[in-house]
Design an enzyme around this catalytic site. Structure first.
Site, PDB file in Angstrom:
ATOM      1  N   HIS A  77       0.873  -0.924   0.042  1.00  0.00           N
ATOM      2  CA  HIS A  77       0.224  -0.176  -0.362  1.00  0.00           C
ATOM      3  C   HIS A  77       1.085   1.432   0.134  1.00  0.00           C
ATOM      4  O   HIS A  77       1.931   0.913   0.360  1.00  0.00           O
ATOM      5  CB  HIS A  77      -1.142   0.261   1.117  1.00  0.00           C
ATOM      6  CG  HIS A  77      -1.993  -1.036   1.287  1.00  0.00           C
ATOM      7  ND1 HIS A  77      -3.177  -1.140   2.045  1.00  0.00           N
ATOM      8  CD2 HIS A  77      -2.402  -2.190   0.076  1.00  0.00           C
ATOM      9  CE1 HIS A  77      -3.645  -2.545   1.875  1.00  0.00           C
ATOM     10  NE2 HIS A  77      -3.805  -2.982   0.596  1.00  0.00           N
ATOM     11  N   GLU A  79       0.907   3.946   1.640  1.00  0.00           N
ATOM     12  CA  GLU A  79       1.170   3.895   3.088  1.00  0.00           C
ATOM     13  C   GLU A  79       2.841   3.518   3.724  1.00  0.00           C
ATOM     14  O   GLU A  79       3.445   3.487   3.603  1.00  0.00           O
ATOM     15  CB  GLU A  79       0.709   4.070   4.859  1.00  0.00           C
ATOM     16  CG  GLU A  79      -0.896   4.581   4.136  1.00  0.00           C
ATOM     17  CD  GLU A  79      -2.361   3.964   3.184  1.00  0.00           C
ATOM     18  OE1 GLU A  79      -3.417   3.726   3.390  1.00  0.00           O
ATOM     19  OE2 GLU A  79      -1.706   3.111   2.399  1.00  0.00           O
ATOM     20  N   CYS A 105      -6.384   1.225   5.764  1.00  0.00           N
ATOM     21  CA  CYS A 105      -6.874  -0.347   6.094  1.00  0.00           C
ATOM     22  C   CYS A 105      -6.078  -0.395   7.417  1.00  0.00           C
ATOM     23  O   CYS A 105      -5.091   0.448   8.130  1.00  0.00           O
ATOM     24  CB  CYS A 105      -6.615  -1.450   4.980  1.00  0.00           C
ATOM     25  SG  CYS A 105      -5.124  -1.599   4.995  1.00  0.00           S
ATOM     26  N   CYS A 108      -2.378  -0.639   7.501  1.00  0.00           N
ATOM     27  CA  CYS A 108      -1.679   0.086   7.378  1.00  0.00           C
ATOM     28  C   CYS A 108      -1.538   1.530   8.706  1.00  0.00           C
ATOM     29  O   CYS A 108      -0.920   1.914   9.409  1.00  0.00           O
ATOM     30  CB  CYS A 108      -1.914   1.027   6.097  1.00  0.00           C
ATOM     31  SG  CYS A 108      -1.070   0.375   5.173  1.00  0.00           S
TER      32      CYS A 108
END
Length: 151
Positions: A77, A79, A105, A108
């Protein structure tokens, strides 16, 4: 739940927040993912200290989905890419703000908490809000800004 700042606010911080989110949106365009392109900027003291977008690990082919359009399990992801990138640098994410196009999410959110990020600003809501609830439980400031109606 997140502070919903979809109403016009005329302060300098809000203007900075909107600009950094716009930059994160542009950065998301670097992603090879077809289902969703996400961008992230890590900012400390008005200086961008890291950036990321969702995609495969370094050295992997730039294919994020399989033939049935399911995201491959090793795709990172935005992040996570920004946080790991700053970890490899001489910078610290302690006290920083993460600007990310889509709300984080749970996985993260855990990285955000552990990396000392104190604030997360996003402009698109992910269908699952568990990551936001975890951030708020850890006293990380969470803010949604509708940059389509920013001023």
């Amino acid at each position: 739940m997140p502070n919903d700042n979809s109403l016009p606010i005329n302060n300098k911080q809000h203007q900075f927040d909107c600009r950094y989110l716009e930059m994160a949106r542009i950065w998301a365009q670097n992603s090879y993912c077809k289902r969703r392109q996400v961008g992230a900027l890590l900012v400390h003291g008005k200086m961008i200290i890291s950036d990321g977008y969702n995609g495969t690990p370094s050295g992997f082919e730039n294919i994020c989905e399989d033939e049935s359009n399911t995201t491959l399990p090793y795709v990172l992801h935005a992040e996570a890419n920004a946080i790991t990138k700053v970890a490899k640098s001489n910078n610290s994410s302690e006290g920083a703000t993460l600007y990310v196009t889509t709300s984080p999410c749970v996985e993260c959110a855990k990285l955000i908490i552990q990396s000392g990020i104190r604030r997360v600003v996003f402009c698109d809501k992910y269908h699952n809000q568990d990551g936001l609830r975890l951030l708020e439980r850890a006293c990380v400031e969470v803010e949604f800004i509708d940059i389509e109606n920013k001023y």
